[in-house]
Design an enzyme around this catalytic site. Structure first.
Site, PDB file in Angstrom:
ATOM      1  N   GLY A  12       8.311  -9.296 -10.031  1.00  0.00           N
ATOM      2  CA  GLY A  12       7.755 -10.057  -8.918  1.00  0.00           C
ATOM      3  C   GLY A  12       8.748 -10.399  -7.825  1.00  0.00           C
ATOM      4  N   ASN A  14       9.168  -8.863  -5.057  1.00  0.00           N
ATOM      5  CA  ASN A  14       8.448  -8.785  -3.772  1.00  0.00           C
ATOM      6  C   ASN A  14       7.519  -9.981  -3.599  1.00  0.00           C
ATOM      7  OD1 ASN A  14       9.018  -6.252  -2.171  1.00  0.00           O
ATOM      8  ND2 ASN A  14       8.780  -5.399  -4.226  1.00  0.00           N
ATOM      9  N   ARG A  70     -11.606  -2.549 -18.264  1.00  0.00           N
ATOM     10  CA  ARG A  70     -11.180  -2.636 -16.870  1.00  0.00           C
ATOM     11  C   ARG A  70     -12.202  -3.392 -16.030  1.00  0.00           C
ATOM     12  NH1 ARG A  70      -9.562   2.161 -12.604  1.00  0.00           N
ATOM     13  NH2 ARG A  70     -11.778   2.440 -12.299  1.00  0.00           N
ATOM     14  N   MET A  95       0.509  -3.124 -11.535  1.00  0.00           N
ATOM     15  CA  MET A  95       0.557  -1.799 -12.131  1.00  0.00           C
ATOM     16  C   MET A  95      -0.816  -1.292 -12.607  1.00  0.00           C
ATOM     17  SD  MET A  95       3.470  -1.255 -11.210  1.00  0.00           S
ATOM     18  CE  MET A  95       4.065   0.324 -11.812  1.00  0.00           C
ATOM     19  N   ARG A  96      -1.860  -1.716 -11.939  1.00  0.00           N
ATOM     20  CA  ARG A  96      -3.192  -1.184 -12.272  1.00  0.00           C
ATOM     21  C   ARG A  96      -3.769  -0.445 -11.077  1.00  0.00           C
ATOM     22  NH1 ARG A  96      -4.336  -3.247 -16.946  1.00  0.00           N
ATOM     23  NH2 ARG A  96      -3.449  -5.282 -17.425  1.00  0.00           N
ATOM     24  N   HIS A 114       4.992   0.473  -1.716  1.00  0.00           N
ATOM     25  CA  HIS A 114       5.311   1.600  -2.592  1.00  0.00           C
ATOM     26  C   HIS A 114       6.735   2.070  -2.296  1.00  0.00           C
ATOM     27  CE1 HIS A 114       4.540   5.061  -5.114  1.00  0.00           C
ATOM     28  NE2 HIS A 114       5.180   5.778  -4.211  1.00  0.00           N
ATOM     29  N   ASP A 146      -6.636   2.576  -0.684  1.00  0.00           N
ATOM     30  CA  ASP A 146      -7.964   3.191  -0.675  1.00  0.00           C
ATOM     31  C   ASP A 146      -8.274   3.661  -2.097  1.00  0.00           C
ATOM     32  OD1 ASP A 146      -6.577   5.525  -1.025  1.00  0.00           O
ATOM     33  OD2 ASP A 146      -7.093   6.397   0.920  1.00  0.00           O
ATOM     34  N   GLU A 147      -9.245   4.556  -2.233  1.00  0.00           N
ATOM     35  CA  GLU A 147      -9.665   4.946  -3.580  1.00  0.00           C
ATOM     36  C   GLU A 147      -8.648   5.859  -4.267  1.00  0.00           C
ATOM     37  OE1 GLU A 147     -11.588   4.809  -0.966  1.00  0.00           O
ATOM     38  OE2 GLU A 147     -13.245   3.488  -1.583  1.00  0.00           O
ATOM     39  N   GLY A 148      -7.749   6.458  -3.505  1.00  0.00           N
ATOM     40  CA  GLY A 148      -6.763   7.364  -4.107  1.00  0.00           C
ATOM     41  C   GLY A 148      -5.544   6.593  -4.607  1.00  0.00           C
TER      42      GLY A 148
END
Ligand code: GAR
Length: 196
Positions: A12, A14, A70, A95-96, A114, A146-148
């Site tokens: 943590g 960041n 999940r 990390m999910r 990232h 986004d979804e990726g």
């Protein structure tokens, strides 16, 4: 006020930089920190600092299997976010992979940091990937989720050189110090512009 939540899983560092930066910002406030790992060092750091932050540990229910596990976890995270009327979510070493449903609820308001110059080296162990690839420079990226996996629109990037003498530890340390500057800069931009 722009109400921000941080989601974190680990050390943590960041998250701590964001919390520190927000103290000086008039329009942004960190209203919630969610940690999803009982062993996350951040949990202890924040408890010890008696920061007065709304800190919630939301763990997965291991009696549930696969996608049920999940879904249930995300449901509980969403309940906490809704209860605090959160506008923006900053992932800080979370990390999910979030589901498409979750992403669609916070599209444009879900941010991640990232440790590479995306689109290079998405996924896990990005510093190690860049170092192994012998890149002459690398960097860090703040982006919308986004979804990726690490594919969302880029908000900000910063670069650093790889020196011949660098060990992987030196390389990561240089990147980390850029992260600690860049992520708060994005929070400041949110404060200044009222949006990202
Ligand atoms: C940071 O280096 C962050 O960029 C990375 O995890 C680390 C968390 O450190 N995130 C990712 O790799 C996301 N794909 P921290 O817990 O000390 O902030």
């Amino acid at each position: 006020m722009i109400r921000v939540a941080i989601l974190a899983s680990g050390t943590g560092t960041n998250a701590l930089k964001l919390i520190e930066a927000a103290k000086l910002l008039p329009r942004v406030s960190i209203e919630l920190v969610i940690v999803d790992q009982m062993q996350a060092p951040l949990l202890q750091t924040l408890k010890d600092s008696e920061s007065g932050l709304n800190l919630q540990m939301i763990l997965q229910d291991h009696s549930l299997k696969g996608s049920d596990r999940r879904k249930e976890h995300e449901k509980r995270v969403l309940q906490a976010l809704h209860a605090e009327n959160i506008h923006y979510i900053f992932l800080a070493g979370y990390m999910r992979i979030l589901s498409a449903e979750f992403v669609s609820l916070y599209r444009g308001r879900l941010i991640n940091i990232h440790p590479s110059l995306l689109p290079k080296f998405p996924g896990l162990h990005a510093y190690e990937q860049a170092f192994a690839a012998k890149e002459s420079h690398s960097g860090v990226t703040v982006h919308f989720v986004d979804e990726g996996v690490d594919t969302g629109a880029i908000i900000a990037q910063a670069q650093f050189p790889r020196l011949d003498s660098d060990s992987i530890t030196d390389f990561i340390a240089r990147g980390k110090s850029l992260e600690w500057n860049l992520y708060p800069e994005v929070l400041k931009r949110l404060d200044r512009d009222g949006k990202l």
